[in-house]
Design a protein around this motif. Structure first.
Motif: not given
Length: 194
Positions: A62-75, A131-145
Motif C-alpha cells: 500500500a502507498v500513502t493516500f493523497t489529496d484527490s486534486a493534486t495526487l500528492q500529500p497536502d503539505a 529491486e522491489q517485487s510488488v505486483r498489487y498496490v493499494i492506492a487511494g485518494t482523499m477529498s476533505q470537506h
C-alpha cells in the motif's frame, strides 16, 4: 406537617435527580460514537478485499493516500497528511491479517541503530533495496470537506494497470482529532468554531 412537607421535598428532589440521570444517559446514547481511523480503514479494506477472487501470484503493498486534486500529500494540512499515512499503514496491516502476501517496500537493507531508537523502515532511497517485487498496490485518494473526508481506495495490478477492486467511505472530521482554529486547505482558509 413539617415532616410531611420535608418528605415531599426529598421525594421531589430524588425524582428530579433520577430524571436528570436518565436524560444524561439518553443524551449520551443519542450522540454517535466516534470510532478510530482504524475502524474506517477496516471498513474500506473489507469493501476492497472481501470477496476478491484469488489473485495470480504476486505480492501486495500500500502507498500513502493523497489529496484527490493534486495526487500528492497536502503539505499545509497536517491532519490530512497524517490520515494518508495512517490509511497506508492500516491497509498494510489489514491486508496482512487477511492472509495476503504483503511486501514492505520501505524496509531498509539493514537494521539501523540510533541513540534513541532502532529502525528498519526508511524513506531514504539509498537505503532501500534496488529491486522491489510488488505486483498489487493499494492506492487511494482523499477529498476533505467540512464535516467529513471522502476516501477512495483501489487495488491495482501493476502489470496491467487494471483496477481489480475499489472502495469508498466517509471519515467524520471529528475522528481525526481536535481541529486547529485556522487551517489552510487547498489554498483556502478555514476557521473552526470548536
Amino acid at each position: 406537617m413539617r415532616n410531611g412537607l420535608f418528605l415531599v421535598v426529598v421525594l421531589a428532589l430524588s425524582a428530579c435527580s433520577q430524571l436528570a440521570v436518565r436524560q444524561q444517559a439518553a443524551d449520551t446514547e443519542a450522540k454517535p460514537r466516534l470510532d478510530p481511523v482504524l475502524f474506517y480503514t477496516e471498513r474500506l479494506a473489507d469493501q476492497l478485499l472481501t470477496g476478491l477472487p484469488p489473485l495470480p501470484h504476486g505480492s501486495m503493498t500500500a502507498v500513502t493516500f493523497t489529496d484527490s486534486a493534486t495526487l500528492q500529500p497536502d503539505a499545509t494540512n497536517v491532519r490530512m497528511r497524517h490520515l494518508g499515512l495512517q490509511l497506508q499503514e492500516s491497509m498494510l496491516t489489514v491486508a496482512s491479517q487477511l492472509g495476503y502476501q504483503v511486501t514492505e517496500f520501505r524496509a531498509g537493507q539493514a537494521l539501523q541503530l540510533h541513540a534513541q531508537h532502532d529502525s528498519l523502515l526508511t524513506r531514504q532511497l539509498s537505503g532501500l533495496a534496488t529491486e522491489q517485487s510488488v505486483r498489487y498496490v493499494i492506492a487511494g485518494t482523499m477529498s476533505q470537506h467540512e464535516d467529513f473526508t471522502i476516501v477512495n481506495a483501489r487495488l491495482v495490478d501493476t502489470e496491467t494497470n487494471r483496477v481489480l477492486a475499489a472502495a469508498a467511505d466517509q471519515i467524520p472530521t471529528a475522528v481525526l482529532g481536535s481541529a486547529e482554529q485556522v487551517q489552510l486547505r487547498q489554498q483556502m482558509i478555514y476557521r473552526s468554531s470548536h
